[in-house]
Design an enzyme around this catalytic site. Structure first.
Site, PDB file in Angstrom:
ATOM      1  CD  GLU C  80      -0.758   1.014   3.470  1.00 11.19           C
ATOM      2  OE1 GLU C  80      -1.866   0.839   3.948  1.00 11.19           O
ATOM      3  OE2 GLU C  80      -0.046   2.005   3.704  1.00 11.19           O
ATOM      4  CB  CYS C 112      -2.275  -5.417   5.931  1.00 14.16           C
ATOM      5  SG  CYS C 112      -2.032  -3.807   6.685  1.00 14.16           S
ATOM      6  CG  HIS C 234      -2.608  -8.338   9.366  1.00 12.91           C
ATOM      7  ND1 HIS C 234      -1.374  -7.895   8.953  1.00 12.91           N
ATOM      8  CD2 HIS C 234      -3.331  -7.222   9.664  1.00 12.91           C
ATOM      9  CE1 HIS C 234      -1.356  -6.562   8.975  1.00 12.91           C
ATOM     10  NE2 HIS C 234      -2.540  -6.140   9.406  1.00 12.91           N
TER      11      HIS C 234
END
Lengths: 386, 150, 347
Positions: C80, C112, C234
């Site tokens: 990103e 992400c 994550h």
């Protein structure tokens, strides 16, 4: 007897940050000075050469040949502009030398000029950087001081040269410039001030480096047989030689010697039929103090690695065996890049004429100048004699 | 015409990204950047493309403390002449190192970094910088100066 | 079966302590680390960005895999924080690692989880035999607005995975995704820093999507928590992965080894992929790994992975995640601000 090339007039403007003058103003001043000094009528001048590194970037003006002839009112004579980075001035002298030797020109005006103070620091640094290999050195972050710092670091590593040694050319040259009314810095500087000055690129400091300078210098040159018509004190060019080396410093086998200086000095001494011991006064290109140390060795004043020692022993002071940079050199006289090579010749001509006043090297008969382009990719050597 | 840096960087991308130079089959000399003519052999030279291994030692170095505007964010930075193991030298920044630890003879390897930005909206030139060899570069921990990797 | 034939990571050398950031903003420095589960975060050098991080990670992966880069048929970089808004990062990577010109390349963006999306795309091309090997990278130099909560965690790093079929170090048995339109975190075009929904990023976003993704994968593979030795989630901070692990019923020790967030912060597209690399650095052959990556916006990609015998020979060839975590130099906030272009006057 061979027909030598003579220098019959010399001139300069005061070097410095010339806020009130543009390129045209002080170039004209130096040129007029040289013409008056020569006592030659303007109409006798049949050609002009100007040495300049980068007026295009520094001032936005190129086409300096026509520019200089026009403002000097020299009519329709041919005018040449030559560029060899910081050796542009020396290259201009050599171009005129060859033109007169060939018989193509009889009496020539030689100028060297640079206006550096009209741009900001970034632009000044970038403009000087293009004297090295911009695509493979400059773009990667090697500023011009950084390249000389490579040499200094390596010289210290290979020969034990010290930080004191690096400071000595500055101290000597400032002391000499105190007697040069044209110099940018006319005050002495003590060694501890030099050694504590700000770092530019370790181990090189601000006071090891020639300043940013505006200025111009001029010569009037003609063939030997014409010289007597104009001047009682002509100075002769005994030799003019030039050598090249790799553009990028990293392409050299050694970075503690400048091969182009070694070879051009050797050719020049041979051409003049002289040995180094016959030379009484030198102007050596000290854009950084390590440059003067390396050149002191490369011209043969000191053995390789002992340039610092020569300074320590005072050999290169006025009054020493081989005085170097009685003018104050690039460090103290100032270094308008395109003008420097011409200013060196102005100084040596004055020395040989006995006109150098308080910085006079007594009884100087022969003189040698080394003008460097980039990090030594161009070396131009002139030997002058009375 | 091209925007500043675009074509001049693009045409050198292979050389700058991967340290691709050339070697002369006649005399065995290596060149970086690639040379159009072998200066040793001239017309007898036979130049072939060669990608350098990217390992070398610091030949000389300095710490730049006054630099043009586009290097300000990195100052002070170390720049060096690196002698590649193949025997030619190039000029590059040394990164991932503390200034006081840099010395002549230090073993370094090539890494990939931003070299220059042509203004904020302009192109970014990427290419080689060097870093000391160590465990995170896939080399022996703390290889001492002058000691060559096997 | 499609698997990972090589992997490599890269984490920049610089770190800033979250306590130093807290003190600058007048927060309690001592509480911030334990509160967030992030004690320090990686900071890229002034000459590092997603392209340079991706190249370093990819070079490590290729060295480990001992493959010819000419065999790579696709290069996908997920991030990103691509250095260019228009112009791919992938072409820079492909050229720098020596790929053929006869391959496909694109940049991915899904907050992400752009890197794991790139892995899935590469898996499809490999499984369908359109390409021999695919290079999938997740890499970021994440930005947090000065003073924003994100500033404590937004970090830099990346991981590169070579996806192929020949002699994999680990096979990927299954992957599933769970995707909805949930605006929990975003950055508008032209904005320097992202914005987020604060507490909204938790329950309806991270926890729902990671939980649903995990549920889908368990169902599809007919497995339970007990079938896996390692879990990777994550890691936007140190709290969320632990909390989601608890919800799913993962024993602490099966999650612990992947929690790189504590030392390097949230490397966004690199986060779960670096966590997975840390497991691959240490897991024995036969170990089973359960990974769920999360991307705001929002979605999750879940993977079921089995470590193969070949992994043993691949070790020691390239630096490990721990090597990078341990190689660090602390910077203060001023230096961090200079490096991260938070000083606007510098351009």
């Amino acid at each position: 007897m061979r027909n030598r090339v003579a220098i019959i007039g010399v001139g300069m403007c005061k070097f410095g940050e010339l806020w009130e003058q543009n390129l045209k103003d002080f170039t004209l001043e130096a040129g007029m000075y040289a013409i008056f000094d020569a006592g030659v009528p303007g109409s006798d001048i049949d050609g002009m050469v100007i040495g300049n590194m980068s007026a295009g970037r520094f001032t936005g003006q190129e086409h300096l040949g026509a520019f200089a002839v026009d403002m000097g009112g020299l009519g329709d004579i041919p005018a040449y502009s030559v560029e060899a980075a910081c050796a542009s001035g020396g290259a201009a002298v050599r171009q005129a030398y060859m033109a007169i030797k060939s018989g193509e020109h009889k009496v020539m005006l030689v100028l060297g000029s640079e206006k550096m103070s009209d741009v900001n620091q970034t632009e000044a640094m970038n403009t000087i950087s293009v004297a090295s290999d911009w695509e493979w050195e400059g773009m990667f972050g090697a500023t011009f001081p950084a390249l000389y710092a490579f040499m200094a670091r390596r010289h210290m590593y290979e020969y034990g040269t010290t930080e004191e040694h690096l400071a000595m050319p500055t101290v000597k040259n400032h002391a000499n410039a105190a007697h040069n009314p044209w110099a940018q810095f006319q005050s002495p500087v003590p060694i501890d001030v030099v050694m504590k000055s700000g770092l530019l690129a370790d181990p090189l400091r601000v006071l090891h480096s020639a300043p940013v300078t505006d200025g111009a210098a001029g010569l009037v040159m003609c063939s030997e047989d014409l010289a007597k018509k104009y001047s009682d004190t002509p100075v002769f060019i005994e030799a003019s030689d030039q050598s090249s080396d790799t553009l990028a410093l990293h392409d050299r086998k050694s970075i503690t010697t400048m091969n182009a200086v070694v070879s051009s000095t050797r050719y020049a001494l041979k051409e003049a039929n002289l040995e180094l011991k016959d030379i009484n006064v030198f102007e050596l290109h000290d854009s950084f103090s390590i440059g003067e140390i390396i050149l002191t060795e490369d011209v043969g004043i000191a053995k390789k690695g002992e340039g610092g020692k020569a300074l320590e022993e005072g050999i290169t002071e006025i009054g020493g065996k081989f005085p170097v940079n009685p003018s104050g050199g690039l460090k103290a006289r100032g270094h308008p890049v395109g003008a420097t090579g011409v200013a060196q010749i102005v100084e040596l001509a004055l020395q040989l004429r006995g006109d150098a006043e308080k910085r006079q090297v007594d009884g100087a008969e022969k003189a040698l100048a080394v003008n460097i382009g980039g990090t030594g990719a161009t070396s131009i050597v002139h030997i002058l004699g009375r | 015409m091209a925007e500043q840096g675009v074509a001049s960087v693009w045409r050198r991308i292979k050389a700058i990204y991967t340290i691709q130079g050339n070697m002369c089959k006649t005399c065995g000399s290596y060149y970086f950047p690639p040379r159009p003519v072998c200066p040793e052999c001239r017309r007898k030279g036979k130049l072939e493309l060669y990608t350098f291994k990217g390992l070398g030692t610091i030949y000389s170095y300095t710490v730049v403390r006054q630099a043009p505007e586009d290097f300000k964010r990195q100052m002070p930075y170390v720049i060096a002449q690196v002698e590649l193991d193949e025997g030619t030298r190039l000029t590059a920044q040394i990164v991932n190192v503390d200034i006081e630890n840099v010395e002549i003879g230090m073993r370094v390897r090539a890494c990939f970094r931003k070299i220059k930005e042509f203004g904020q909206g302009g192109i970014i030139a990427y290419g080689y910088k060097f870093e000391p060899t160590m465990k995170v570069t896939g080399h022996k921990e703390k290889s001492s100066p002058k000691q060559k990797e096997p | 079966m499609v698997g990972i034939v090589g992997f490599g990571v890269y984490v920049p050398r610089y770190r800033i302590k979250t306590s130093d950031i807290a003190e600058l903003w007048g927060e309690d420095g001592e509480k911030i680390g334990p509160g967030l589960g992030v004690f320090e975060k990686s900071v890229p050098g002034p000459d590092e960005d997603v392209a340079t991080i991706s190249v370093e990670a990819a070079r490590n992966a290729i060295k480990m895999a001992k493959i010819d880069p000419l065999d790579i048929g696709a290069v996908y970089v997920g991030s990103e924080s691509h250095p260019y808004a228009v112009k791919p990062t992938g072409t820079i990577v492909a050229e720098a690692v020596g790929c053929s010109y006869n391959m496909t390349c694109a940049d991915f963006e899904f907050a992400c989880k752009a890197g794991t999306a790139a892995m899935q795309a590469a898996m499809g091309l490999v499984a369908s035999k359109m390409i021999k090997i695919g290079l999938a990278i997740g890499s970021d130099t994440a930005q947090g607005r000065p003073g924003d909560a994100l500033e404590y965690s937004a970090a830099a790093g990346g991981a590169a995975y070579l996806i192929g079929q020949k002699n994999p170090l680990a096979t990927i048995e299954e992957t599933v995704s769970f995707t909805t339109d949930t605006p929990d975190f975003w950055r508008r075009e032209g904005e320097d820093f992202p914005s987020h929904g604060a507490r909204f990023t938790g329950e309806p976003a991270y926890f729902r999507h990671v939980g649903e993704g995990a549920k889908l994968l368990f169902a599809k593979t007919k497995t339970t928590v007990d079938d896996y030795d390692y879990f990777v989630f994550h890691m936007p901070n140190g709290k969320f992965p632990v909390a989601v692990g608890k919800q799913i019923g993962v024993p602490k020790e099966k999650l612990e080894d992947s929690l790189v967030v504590r030392q390097i912060g949230n490397t966004y597209s690199g986060s779960a992929m670096i966590g997975l690399a840390r497991i691959l650095d240490i897991a024995k052959p036969g170990s089973k790994i359960f990974m769920v990556a999360y991307g705001s916006g929002a979605g999750s990609d879940a993977f079921s992975i089995t470590v193969e015998d070949a992994i043993l020979e691949s070790r020691g060839m390239v630096p490990t995640v721990d090597d990078y975590i341990q190689r660090k130099t602390y910077v203060n906030y001023a230096t961090y601000a200079k490096y991260r272009r938070k000083i606007k006057a510098l351009g």
